[in-house]
Design a protein around this motif. Structure first.
Motif, mmCIF file in Angstrom:
data_model
loop_
_atom_site.group_PDB
_atom_site.id
_atom_site.type_symbol
_atom_site.label_atom_id
_atom_site.label_comp_id
_atom_site.label_asym_id
_atom_site.label_seq_id
_atom_site.Cartn_x
_atom_site.Cartn_y
_atom_site.Cartn_z
ATOM 1 N N ILE A 168 -51.162 -30.957 -20.425
ATOM 2 C CA ILE A 168 -51.009 -30.270 -19.186
ATOM 3 C C ILE A 168 -49.638 -29.914 -18.784
ATOM 4 C CG2 ILE A 168 -51.343 -30.580 -16.780
ATOM 5 C CD1 ILE A 168 -53.874 -32.224 -17.504
ATOM 6 N N VAL A 169 -48.548 -30.632 -18.777
ATOM 7 C CA VAL A 169 -47.181 -30.319 -18.582
ATOM 8 C C VAL A 169 -46.486 -29.096 -19.358
ATOM 9 C CG1 VAL A 169 -44.994 -31.257 -18.340
ATOM 10 C CG2 VAL A 169 -46.777 -32.503 -17.616
ATOM 11 N N ASP A 170 -47.112 -29.303 -20.724
ATOM 12 C CA ASP A 170 -46.692 -28.032 -21.591
ATOM 13 C C ASP A 170 -47.182 -26.444 -21.034
ATOM 14 O OD1 ASP A 170 -45.299 -29.352 -23.389
ATOM 15 O OD2 ASP A 170 -47.235 -29.957 -24.845
ATOM 16 N N HIS A 171 -48.280 -26.824 -20.777
ATOM 17 C CA HIS A 171 -48.818 -25.556 -20.252
ATOM 18 C C HIS A 171 -48.441 -25.243 -18.671
ATOM 19 C CE1 HIS A 171 -51.799 -26.024 -23.458
ATOM 20 N NE2 HIS A 171 -52.068 -24.748 -23.306
ATOM 21 N N GLU A 172 -48.190 -26.103 -17.856
ATOM 22 C CA GLU A 172 -47.830 -25.772 -16.305
ATOM 23 C C GLU A 172 -46.314 -25.560 -16.373
ATOM 24 O OE1 GLU A 172 -49.820 -25.854 -13.799
ATOM 25 O OE2 GLU A 172 -51.529 -25.714 -15.111
ATOM 26 N N SER A 173 -45.594 -26.071 -17.123
ATOM 27 C CA SER A 173 -44.085 -26.189 -16.911
ATOM 28 C C SER A 173 -43.163 -26.104 -18.032
ATOM 29 C CB SER A 173 -43.545 -27.261 -15.888
ATOM 30 O OG SER A 173 -43.807 -28.525 -16.395
ATOM 31 N N THR A 174 -43.677 -26.338 -19.277
ATOM 32 C CA THR A 174 -42.835 -26.562 -20.336
ATOM 33 C C THR A 174 -41.901 -27.690 -20.222
ATOM 34 O OG1 THR A 174 -41.389 -24.932 -20.136
ATOM 35 C CG2 THR A 174 -43.253 -24.251 -21.190
ATOM 36 N N TRP A 175 -42.332 -28.719 -19.201
ATOM 37 C CA TRP A 175 -41.193 -29.820 -19.149
ATOM 38 C C TRP A 175 -40.189 -29.528 -18.344
ATOM 39 C CZ3 TRP A 175 -43.037 -34.747 -19.810
ATOM 40 C CH2 TRP A 175 -44.159 -34.992 -20.591
ATOM 41 N N TYR A 177 -38.509 -29.668 -14.810
ATOM 42 C CA TYR A 177 -38.875 -30.362 -13.706
ATOM 43 C C TYR A 177 -38.590 -29.569 -12.615
ATOM 44 C CZ TYR A 177 -34.150 -31.733 -13.692
ATOM 45 O OH TYR A 177 -32.595 -31.650 -13.675
ATOM 46 N N GLN A 178 -37.734 -28.326 -12.948
ATOM 47 C CA GLN A 178 -37.483 -27.777 -11.611
ATOM 48 C C GLN A 178 -38.060 -26.366 -11.584
ATOM 49 O OE1 GLN A 178 -33.065 -27.716 -12.196
ATOM 50 N NE2 GLN A 178 -32.696 -28.943 -10.632
ATOM 51 N N ALA A 179 -39.302 -26.327 -12.319
ATOM 52 C CA ALA A 179 -40.024 -25.019 -12.622
ATOM 53 C C ALA A 179 -40.702 -24.523 -11.329
ATOM 54 C CB ALA A 179 -40.866 -25.018 -13.737
ATOM 55 N N VAL A 180 -40.579 -23.275 -10.897
ATOM 56 C CA VAL A 180 -41.053 -22.836 -9.847
ATOM 57 C C VAL A 180 -41.800 -21.449 -10.181
ATOM 58 C CG1 VAL A 180 -40.850 -21.587 -7.490
ATOM 59 C CG2 VAL A 180 -39.292 -23.328 -8.420
ATOM 60 N N LEU A 189 -42.951 -30.271 -12.790
ATOM 61 C CA LEU A 189 -43.718 -30.782 -14.068
ATOM 62 C C LEU A 189 -44.967 -30.307 -14.308
ATOM 63 C CD1 LEU A 189 -41.838 -33.816 -15.073
ATOM 64 C CD2 LEU A 189 -41.480 -31.670 -15.987
ATOM 65 N N VAL A 190 -45.666 -30.743 -12.888
ATOM 66 C CA VAL A 190 -46.962 -30.393 -12.813
ATOM 67 C C VAL A 190 -47.756 -29.409 -11.908
ATOM 68 C CG1 VAL A 190 -47.595 -33.016 -13.689
ATOM 69 C CG2 VAL A 190 -47.122 -32.251 -11.265
ATOM 70 N N GLN A 191 -46.618 -28.685 -11.457
ATOM 71 C CA GLN A 191 -46.867 -27.438 -10.505
ATOM 72 C C GLN A 191 -47.757 -27.807 -9.211
ATOM 73 O OE1 GLN A 191 -45.807 -23.959 -11.465
ATOM 74 N NE2 GLN A 191 -44.250 -25.631 -11.570
ATOM 75 N N TRP A 231 -57.106 -33.170 -18.475
ATOM 76 C CA TRP A 231 -56.845 -31.956 -19.485
ATOM 77 C C TRP A 231 -58.145 -31.340 -19.880
ATOM 78 C CZ3 TRP A 231 -54.400 -28.547 -21.609
ATOM 79 C CH2 TRP A 231 -54.556 -28.354 -22.895
ATOM 80 N N ASP A 232 -59.456 -32.302 -19.926
ATOM 81 C CA ASP A 232 -60.647 -31.462 -20.235
ATOM 82 C C ASP A 232 -61.113 -30.475 -19.133
ATOM 83 O OD1 ASP A 232 -61.186 -33.377 -22.159
ATOM 84 O OD2 ASP A 232 -62.224 -34.761 -20.964
ATOM 85 N N TYR A 233 -60.993 -30.901 -17.972
ATOM 86 C CA TYR A 233 -60.774 -29.636 -16.774
ATOM 87 C C TYR A 233 -60.096 -28.551 -17.096
ATOM 88 C CZ TYR A 233 -61.885 -27.772 -12.240
ATOM 89 O OH TYR A 233 -62.151 -26.817 -11.144
ATOM 90 N N TRP A 234 -59.018 -28.933 -17.417
ATOM 91 C CA TRP A 234 -57.856 -27.751 -17.607
ATOM 92 C C TRP A 234 -58.562 -26.838 -18.860
ATOM 93 C CZ3 TRP A 234 -55.018 -24.555 -20.493
ATOM 94 C CH2 TRP A 234 -54.131 -24.037 -19.961
ATOM 95 N N GLN A 235 -58.867 -27.398 -19.916
ATOM 96 C CA GLN A 235 -59.528 -26.747 -20.986
ATOM 97 C C GLN A 235 -60.509 -25.916 -20.484
ATOM 98 O OE1 GLN A 235 -58.939 -28.671 -25.197
ATOM 99 N NE2 GLN A 235 -59.193 -30.398 -23.518
ATOM 100 N N ALA A 236 -61.660 -26.401 -19.793
ATOM 101 C CA ALA A 236 -62.548 -25.592 -19.469
ATOM 102 C C ALA A 236 -62.242 -24.473 -18.234
ATOM 103 C CB ALA A 236 -63.692 -26.537 -18.934
ATOM 104 N N ASN A 237 -61.252 -24.636 -17.473
ATOM 105 C CA ASN A 237 -60.908 -23.777 -16.327
ATOM 106 C C ASN A 237 -59.788 -22.944 -16.394
ATOM 107 O OD1 ASN A 237 -63.452 -24.387 -14.460
ATOM 108 N ND2 ASN A 237 -62.912 -26.500 -15.262
ATOM 109 N N GLY A 238 -58.865 -23.467 -17.147
ATOM 110 C CA GLY A 238 -57.264 -22.772 -17.354
ATOM 111 C C GLY A 238 -56.351 -23.183 -16.340
ATOM 112 N N SER A 239 -56.802 -24.129 -15.550
ATOM 113 C CA SER A 239 -56.033 -24.904 -14.503
ATOM 114 C C SER A 239 -56.534 -26.295 -14.121
ATOM 115 C CB SER A 239 -55.723 -24.071 -13.390
ATOM 116 O OG SER A 239 -57.202 -23.799 -12.756
ATOM 117 N N TYR A 240 -56.007 -26.945 -13.339
ATOM 118 C CA TYR A 240 -56.658 -28.284 -12.776
ATOM 119 C C TYR A 240 -56.113 -28.604 -11.420
ATOM 120 C CZ TYR A 240 -52.092 -30.592 -12.828
ATOM 121 O OH TYR A 240 -50.798 -31.013 -12.413
#
Length: 240
Positions: A168-175, A177-180, A189-191, A231-240
């Motif tokens: 999830i973190v890979d997809h949301e912010s690529t680790w 921690y200051q991603a906006v 990290l987790v947006q 992660w299961d929800y993210w794969q089915a919906n593209g977000s969580y």
């Protein structure tokens, strides 16, 4: 009495009763037995020797006596039957009461075992998805590399859930921690959106990846039961 004495009348009465019994016995297929009244030789008289009125009295007395004996026998039988019925019912009630007590004990035992099993399952789930490491135990730095952030995450996220959390973190912010997110303003990290929600895990949510990881783990557990559920929800919906 003109023809018979008082004793003679008594014997006649007894003879009459015996005669009636004999007649009834013959009617029922039995044989009348001799008795003391018939064995009296000198004073015995026949029912036929009595005047008609006295014959009726003797016969009535005999029938009344027989009816009384039968009534007593019937009453005794009815009483015994009632006592037996009451005894059987009492036995049934006792068995039913004992069974009810056993059922209640079994149910109480089953409820206790179910509660213990539930408590164990909840404890195991919490141990598998929760974290026993406080974000505040990490010394805060001015900046963190991706490797350092991942190392912190491995200490906070349970081993069995780390890969899902990492995906999830890979997809949301690529680790980072200051991603906006430029469009929504989601942060970290987790947006988290808004990023200020992470303040529930610590006031340093903007600069401390441990605080963000702690908040993200709690969020995934609360909403999806675990990071793998998220992660299961993210794969089915593209977000969580």
């Amino acid at each position: 009495m003109s023809r018979i004495s008082t004793r003679g009348f008594a014997v006649a009465s007894a003879t009459a009763v015996t005669a009636v019994g004999a007649v009834m016995g013959v009617a029922q297929g039995s044989v009348a037995q001799p008795n003391d009244a018939e064995a009296t030789a000198d004073d015995s008289i026949l029912l036929a020797d009595l005047p008609a009125g006295q014959q009726a009295d003797v016969q009535t007395s005999a029938m009344t006596q027989q009816a009384s004996v039968q009534a007593i026998a019937a009453d005794t039988t009815a009483r015994k039957s009632a006592e037996e019925t009451a005894r059987k019912q009492a036995a049934k009630d006792a068995v039913a009461k004992q069974q009810a007590a056993q059922d209640a004990a079994d149910q109480a035992k089953a409820d206790k075992e179910a509660k213990e099993a539930k408590d164990r399952a909840e404890a195991e789930t919490k141990a598998a998805t929760g974290s026993s490491v406080d974000a505040g135990t990490f010394t805060q730095q001015s900046s963190y590399t991706v490797g350092e952030v991942q190392a912190i995450a491995r200490q906070i996220v349970p081993a069995g859930q780390f890969q899902c959390f990492s995906n999830i973190v890979d997809h949301e912010s690529t680790w980072n921690y200051q991603a906006v997110n430029a469009s929504s303003g989601a942060y970290g990290l987790v947006q988290a959106y808004p990023g200020s929600k992470m303040s529930s895990a610590g006031a340093d949510w903007r600069t401390n990846p441990a605080t963000q990881i702690k908040w993200g783990l709690n969020y995934m557990n609360d909403r999806y039961d675990s990071p793998c559920g998220a992660w299961d929800y993210w794969q089915a919906n593209g977000s969580y």
